[in-house]
Write a protein that holds these residues in place. Structure first.
Motif, PDB file in Angstrom:
ATOM      1  N   SER A 163       0.710  -1.175  -0.051  1.00  0.00           N
ATOM      2  CA  SER A 163      -0.085  -0.026   0.197  1.00  0.00           C
ATOM      3  C   SER A 163       0.855   1.308  -0.105  1.00  0.00           C
ATOM      4  CB  SER A 163      -0.915   0.025   1.111  1.00  0.00           C
ATOM      5  OG  SER A 163      -0.175   0.142   2.548  1.00  0.00           O
ATOM      6  N   SER A 164       0.319   2.212  -0.041  1.00  0.00           N
ATOM      7  CA  SER A 164       1.037   3.626  -0.260  1.00  0.00           C
ATOM      8  C   SER A 164       1.861   3.788   1.122  1.00  0.00           C
ATOM      9  CB  SER A 164       0.267   4.819  -0.634  1.00  0.00           C
ATOM     10  OG  SER A 164      -0.570   4.697  -2.147  1.00  0.00           O
ATOM     11  N   ASP A 216       2.643   1.699   3.233  1.00  0.00           N
ATOM     12  CA  ASP A 216       3.601   0.729   3.673  1.00  0.00           C
ATOM     13  C   ASP A 216       4.990   0.752   2.907  1.00  0.00           C
ATOM     14  OD1 ASP A 216       2.517  -0.753   5.914  1.00  0.00           O
ATOM     15  OD2 ASP A 216       1.173  -1.738   4.644  1.00  0.00           O
ATOM     16  N   TYR A 217       4.492   1.204   1.486  1.00  0.00           N
ATOM     17  CA  TYR A 217       5.498   1.679   0.503  1.00  0.00           C
ATOM     18  C   TYR A 217       6.728   2.567   1.187  1.00  0.00           C
ATOM     19  CZ  TYR A 217       7.355   3.214  -3.945  1.00  0.00           C
ATOM     20  OH  TYR A 217       8.195   3.506  -5.261  1.00  0.00           O
ATOM     21  N   ARG A 273       4.252   0.221  -5.699  1.00  0.00           N
ATOM     22  CA  ARG A 273       3.099   0.791  -5.071  1.00  0.00           C
ATOM     23  C   ARG A 273       1.655   0.686  -5.764  1.00  0.00           C
ATOM     24  NH1 ARG A 273       1.909   6.435  -6.378  1.00  0.00           N
ATOM     25  NH2 ARG A 273       3.443   7.288  -7.552  1.00  0.00           N
ATOM     26  N   GLU A 274       1.928   0.409  -7.103  1.00  0.00           N
ATOM     27  CA  GLU A 274       0.958  -0.120  -8.039  1.00  0.00           C
ATOM     28  C   GLU A 274       1.509  -1.485  -8.843  1.00  0.00           C
ATOM     29  OE1 GLU A 274      -2.087   1.033  -8.098  1.00  0.00           O
ATOM     30  OE2 GLU A 274      -1.903   2.955  -7.305  1.00  0.00           O
ATOM     31  N   LYS A 298      -4.516  -3.020  -7.201  1.00  0.00           N
ATOM     32  CA  LYS A 298      -3.685  -3.534  -5.932  1.00  0.00           C
ATOM     33  C   LYS A 298      -4.504  -3.938  -4.950  1.00  0.00           C
ATOM     34  CE  LYS A 298      -1.933   0.550  -3.704  1.00  0.00           C
ATOM     35  NZ  LYS A 298      -0.766   1.574  -3.477  1.00  0.00           N
ATOM     36  N   LYS A 299      -5.524  -3.062  -4.576  1.00  0.00           N
ATOM     37  CA  LYS A 299      -6.312  -3.177  -3.380  1.00  0.00           C
ATOM     38  C   LYS A 299      -6.924  -4.560  -3.263  1.00  0.00           C
ATOM     39  CE  LYS A 299      -7.451   1.667  -2.547  1.00  0.00           C
ATOM     40  NZ  LYS A 299      -8.589   2.533  -2.639  1.00  0.00           N
ATOM     41  N   LEU A 343      -4.118  -7.161  -2.712  1.00  0.00           N
ATOM     42  CA  LEU A 343      -3.762  -6.985  -1.261  1.00  0.00           C
ATOM     43  C   LEU A 343      -4.744  -7.846  -0.294  1.00  0.00           C
ATOM     44  CD1 LEU A 343      -2.086  -3.436  -1.132  1.00  0.00           C
ATOM     45  CD2 LEU A 343      -0.773  -5.607  -0.868  1.00  0.00           C
ATOM     46  N   ARG A 344      -5.907  -7.324  -0.614  1.00  0.00           N
ATOM     47  CA  ARG A 344      -7.016  -8.017   0.207  1.00  0.00           C
ATOM     48  C   ARG A 344      -6.908  -9.679  -0.061  1.00  0.00           C
ATOM     49  NH1 ARG A 344     -12.345  -9.108  -1.440  1.00  0.00           N
ATOM     50  NH2 ARG A 344     -11.862  -8.090  -3.387  1.00  0.00           N
TER      51      ARG A 344
END
Length: 440
Positions: A48-49, A51-52, A94-95, A106-107, A110-111
């Motif tokens: 994620s942005s 955590d990036y 981040r993407e 990406k969401k 990650l989910r």
């Protein structure tokens, strides 16, 4: 971290995964099939942005150098660490994007991830997008992965929605069925991206233009390390071992090249020597360069000034035809000797009028290798049976001149009498980060 799942990975990569877990960083490994088998040096991590940014700071704290910033590749940073001959390369994303063009959401990835690995559906999409937007083709290994994940895929509605969202749904279905993409398909897919991501397409065009300009640029893109010092200080040995130690890193980046910058007497120098001998009424076979080094230093010496001019032209010519082309290609170049040796070898250099006025390309790093007289004399005798050994007084004078030069110009002086590996480690530690920065 599930020990069994990541047991096949390289130890340095497992260390990074554990570090991220300990710091509560949420991440997903993608394109990681090779990593799990221990056969890939690059680790790709999606975050994620928030955590990036955290992961970037954490890697810098661990001694990693930023090799590729986002100005080179949008949505991605590449960090590299080089220690004890081992390269650790981490790509932070981040993407899910290639060449600045986003391909997936990406969401959702990650989910849906489990144990830091994407779901079969997302793995199928990632490998399809990677072949299309990064490689523009599919290797035999990628085709096997696509077939494998197609069989494991259960939620095809989700897969189609992900691909259609970024304008490559039709092409995705063709990829899954045929595992082959024609160039016209890629062209029209990129054309359709104007609708979905106009800024991304603009970035891609600018990236291509920058790459062309960089290829045409005359600027040095490599890294030049110069080793100087008296004969017998161990320059040739250090150069050889340094290139061997650097090999894993330079193989990943741009390659390397060693260069001997020592004196090579040419036809012109022989003519100069004979001319001087005629005027000075010396023996015709006497070597000019031995004579001018041994004579008492004068306040002004025409022949010495001419010698420096000739040496300057010789060094510059060899730089232009031997070193500069390699630096333009971005290579790491290590030289045994450099132009600065003129200041250390010749006593008259401190009185010369012309030498300080002659401009010469500066190396990125200069190391003065030194050793005690006993070691220098032994190496000189063992390594060069045909060369007349230098008197101790002359060697001491050269050492003093080299050290004055190093202090005045800020060169790093290294005692090369004993621990060779320690000295190699010192040079690498001082140069590898700057080498990567030069390659940006």
């Amino acid at each position: 971290m599930r020990s069994g799942l990541f047991s096949g990975m390289a130890a340095n990569q497992r260390k990074i995964i554990k570090l991220f877990e300990d710091k509560k960083i949420n991440f997903v490994l993608f394109k990681s099939e090779h990593n799990l088998r221990g056969s890939n040096k690059n680790l790709d991590v999606l975050l994620s942005s928030k955590d990036y940014r955290s992961a970037s700071i954490l890697l810098k704290q661990q001694g990693f150098a930023l090799y590729l910033p986002e100005k080179i590749e949008k949505y991605k940073r590449m960090f590299v660490n080089f220690e004890k001959g081992i390269v650790t390369a981490i790509h932070l994303h981040r993407e899910v994007a290639w060449h600045g063009l986003r391909a997936l959401d990406k969401k959702n990835i990650l989910r849906r991830a489990k144990d830091h690995l994407p779901s079969p559906e997302d793995s199928l999409l990632i490998h399809a997008a990677h072949g299309l937007f990064e490689n523009f083709q599919f290797t035999a290994e990628q085709k096997k992965l696509l077939e494998s994940y197609s069989k494991k895929c259960k939620d095809w509605i989700y897969v189609r929605k992900q691909a259609h969202r970024y304008g490559w749904g039709r092409l995705f279905l063709k990829i899954v069925k045929k595992r082959k993409v024609e160039r016209r398909d890629i062209f029209f897919t990129y054309l359709s991206r104007v609708i979905y991501d106009p800024l991304g397409v603009l970035y891609f065009k600018l990236k291509v233009i920058k790459k062309i300009i960089r290829a045409l640029s005359l600027r040095r893109q490599g890294h030049l390390i110069a080793l100087i010092g008296v004969n017998g200080a161990g320059k040739s040995t250090v150069k050889k071992n340094l290139l061997e130690e650097y090999a894993p890193l330079t193989a990943m980046v741009s390659g390397q090249q060693g260069f001997y910058y020592g004196w090579k007497q040419s036809g012109v120098s022989k003519i100069m020597a004979k001319t001087v001998n005629v005027f000075s009424r010396k023996k015709k076979d006497q070597n000019l360069f031995q004579k001018v080094s041994d004579e008492k230093v004068k306040r002004f010496d025409t022949f010495q000034e001419l010698l420096f001019i000739y040496n300057y032209g010789s060094y510059l010519w060899r730089y232009l035809i031997g070193i500069y082309p390699q630096l333009r290609k971005g290579k790491l170049v290590v030289t045994d000797r450099y132009y600065y040796d003129l200041y250390g070898q010749y006593p008259y250099s401190k009185n010369s009028w012309i030498l300080p006025l002659l401009p010469f390309p500066k190396p990125d790093a200069v190391f003065l290798l030194d050793a005690d007289i006993a070691t220098i004399t032994r190496r000189d005798k063992e390594g060069y049976d045909q060369r007349v050994l230098q008197p101790v007084e002359k060697l001491e004078g050269q050492r003093r001149r080299y050290h004055r030069l190093a202090e005045r110009r800020g060169f790093t002086a290294i005692d090369n009498s004993k621990d060779l590996q320690k000295n190699i480690d010192i040079i690498i530690k001082k140069t590898w980060g700057a080498y990567l920065n030069k390659k940006r």
